[in-house]
Scaffold this motif. Structure first.
Motif, PDB file in Angstrom:
ATOM      1  N   LEU A  49       0.651  -1.113  -0.037  1.00 20.39           N
ATOM      2  CA  LEU A  49      -0.196  -0.078  -0.074  1.00 20.39           C
ATOM      3  C   LEU A  49       0.969   1.271  -0.082  1.00 20.39           C
ATOM      4  CD1 LEU A  49      -2.907  -0.934   2.537  1.00 20.39           C
ATOM      5  CD2 LEU A  49      -3.183  -0.482   0.040  1.00 20.39           C
ATOM      6  N   SER A  50       1.903   1.204   0.606  1.00 20.97           N
ATOM      7  CA  SER A  50       2.849   2.443   0.784  1.00 20.97           C
ATOM      8  C   SER A  50       3.356   2.601  -0.616  1.00 20.97           C
ATOM      9  CB  SER A  50       3.756   2.456   1.828  1.00 20.97           C
ATOM     10  OG  SER A  50       4.738   1.344   1.911  1.00 20.97           O
ATOM     11  N   MET A  51       3.806   1.595  -1.302  1.00 19.20           N
ATOM     12  CA  MET A  51       4.634   1.672  -2.439  1.00 19.20           C
ATOM     13  C   MET A  51       3.353   2.401  -3.560  1.00 19.20           C
ATOM     14  SD  MET A  51       6.893  -1.773  -2.538  1.00 19.20           S
ATOM     15  CE  MET A  51       6.544  -2.083  -4.217  1.00 19.20           C
ATOM     16  N   SER A  52       2.146   1.949  -3.474  1.00 21.98           N
ATOM     17  CA  SER A  52       1.138   2.281  -4.490  1.00 21.98           C
ATOM     18  C   SER A  52       1.135   3.720  -4.037  1.00 21.98           C
ATOM     19  CB  SER A  52      -0.011   1.543  -4.485  1.00 21.98           C
ATOM     20  OG  SER A  52       0.295   0.173  -4.693  1.00 21.98           O
ATOM     21  N   PHE A  53       0.956   4.031  -2.783  1.00 23.17           N
ATOM     22  CA  PHE A  53       0.629   5.394  -2.275  1.00 23.17           C
ATOM     23  C   PHE A  53       1.823   6.564  -2.775  1.00 23.17           C
ATOM     24  CE2 PHE A  53       1.536   8.700   0.714  1.00 23.17           C
ATOM     25  CZ  PHE A  53       0.375   9.499   0.405  1.00 23.17           C
ATOM     26  N   PHE A  54       2.918   6.034  -2.500  1.00 29.15           N
ATOM     27  CA  PHE A  54       3.882   6.921  -2.971  1.00 29.15           C
ATOM     28  C   PHE A  54       4.025   7.111  -4.439  1.00 29.15           C
ATOM     29  CE2 PHE A  54       5.723   6.080   1.212  1.00 29.15           C
ATOM     30  CZ  PHE A  54       5.486   6.955   1.979  1.00 29.15           C
ATOM     31  N   ASP A  55       3.819   6.275  -5.265  1.00 35.30           N
ATOM     32  CA  ASP A  55       3.822   6.430  -6.579  1.00 35.30           C
ATOM     33  C   ASP A  55       2.791   7.350  -7.179  1.00 35.30           C
ATOM     34  OD1 ASP A  55       4.597   5.840  -9.161  1.00 35.30           O
ATOM     35  OD2 ASP A  55       2.854   4.409  -9.494  1.00 35.30           O
ATOM     36  N   LEU A  56       1.455   7.186  -6.668  1.00 34.35           N
ATOM     37  CA  LEU A  56       0.190   7.862  -6.849  1.00 34.35           C
ATOM     38  C   LEU A  56       0.465   9.341  -6.612  1.00 34.35           C
ATOM     39  CD1 LEU A  56      -2.587   5.505  -6.440  1.00 34.35           C
ATOM     40  CD2 LEU A  56      -1.652   6.073  -8.613  1.00 34.35           C
ATOM     41  N   ALA A  57       0.918   9.650  -5.313  1.00 29.29           N
ATOM     42  CA  ALA A  57       1.071  10.828  -4.779  1.00 29.29           C
ATOM     43  C   ALA A  57       2.255  11.673  -5.496  1.00 29.29           C
ATOM     44  CB  ALA A  57       1.414  10.710  -3.234  1.00 29.29           C
ATOM     45  N   TYR A  58       3.065  10.843  -5.952  1.00 30.87           N
ATOM     46  CA  TYR A  58       4.370  11.709  -6.600  1.00 30.87           C
ATOM     47  C   TYR A  58       3.545  12.183  -7.745  1.00 30.87           C
ATOM     48  CZ  TYR A  58       8.457  12.586  -9.261  1.00 30.87           C
ATOM     49  OH  TYR A  58       9.576  13.244 -10.134  1.00 30.87           O
ATOM     50  N   ASP A  59       2.855  11.386  -8.721  1.00 31.42           N
ATOM     51  CA  ASP A  59       2.100  12.004  -9.906  1.00 31.42           C
ATOM     52  C   ASP A  59       1.194  12.938  -9.685  1.00 31.42           C
ATOM     53  OD1 ASP A  59       3.673  10.231 -11.322  1.00 31.42           O
ATOM     54  OD2 ASP A  59       1.979   8.552 -11.276  1.00 31.42           O
ATOM     55  N   ALA A  60       0.500  12.870  -8.481  1.00 36.60           N
ATOM     56  CA  ALA A  60      -0.606  13.899  -8.172  1.00 36.60           C
ATOM     57  C   ALA A  60      -0.083  15.123  -7.900  1.00 36.60           C
ATOM     58  CB  ALA A  60      -1.603  13.163  -6.950  1.00 36.60           C
ATOM     59  N   VAL A  61       0.978  15.236  -7.220  1.00 41.91           N
ATOM     60  CA  VAL A  61       1.726  16.456  -6.587  1.00 41.91           C
ATOM     61  C   VAL A  61       2.492  17.135  -7.897  1.00 41.91           C
ATOM     62  CG1 VAL A  61       3.508  17.344  -5.510  1.00 41.91           C
ATOM     63  CG2 VAL A  61       2.022  15.776  -4.424  1.00 41.91           C
ATOM     64  N   ASN A  62       2.916  16.441  -8.763  1.00 42.73           N
ATOM     65  CA  ASN A  62       3.376  16.854  -9.933  1.00 42.73           C
ATOM     66  C   ASN A  62       2.297  17.357 -11.012  1.00 42.73           C
ATOM     67  OD1 ASN A  62       6.102  16.296  -9.375  1.00 42.73           O
ATOM     68  ND2 ASN A  62       6.203  14.519 -10.449  1.00 42.73           N
ATOM     69  N   ALA A  63       1.080  16.913 -10.999  1.00 43.95           N
ATOM     70  CA  ALA A  63       0.135  17.351 -11.887  1.00 43.95           C
ATOM     71  C   ALA A  63      -0.859  18.418 -11.393  1.00 43.95           C
ATOM     72  CB  ALA A  63      -0.743  15.824 -12.264  1.00 43.95           C
TER      73      ALA A  63
END
Length: 111
Positions: A49-63
């Motif tokens: 879950l943390s790996m999925s979250f950090f991957d999605l959070a990185y993309d969201a913050v950049n977008a």
């Protein structure tokens, strides 16, 4: 070879070898007790879950930016918490049921 392809292949190889090593350890060791098994499953779930979250959070913050990304994350967490409170998870204790009923239930699920 393209460096990105080499990195992708290397990471896939490391992931496959790690999975194989974990399976080998599971086969060679005796069956863990329920407490240890629950702890290991919780650790694996938290890691994924943390790996999925950090991957999605990185993309969201950049977008959409840091502030909006974090605000929407916490809004989603609050919504999920509210839904979990309104619709609680059903509880089933098989130890309280008779053996005959459990056997019939298991037979029904396997058909």
């Amino acid at each position: 070879m393209d460096p990105k392809v080499a990195v992708a292949l290397t990471l896939s190889l490391v992931g496959g070898l790690s999975t194989s090593l974990g399976a080998l350890l599971a086969i060679l060791n005796r069956a863990p007790n329920n407490k240890k098994l629950g702890m290991l499953q919780g650790f694996a779930t938290g890691l994924m879950l943390s790996m999925s979250f950090f991957d999605l959070a990185y993309d969201a913050v950049n977008a959409i930016g840091f502030l909006k990304g974090n605000l929407w994350f916490f809004a989603g967490a609050l919504l999920f918490s509210t839904i979990a409170d309104v619709f609680p998870e059903p509880y089933c204790n098989l130890a309280d049921e008779s053996d005959k009923h459990v056997q019939l239930s298991l037979t029904w699920f396997n058909t």
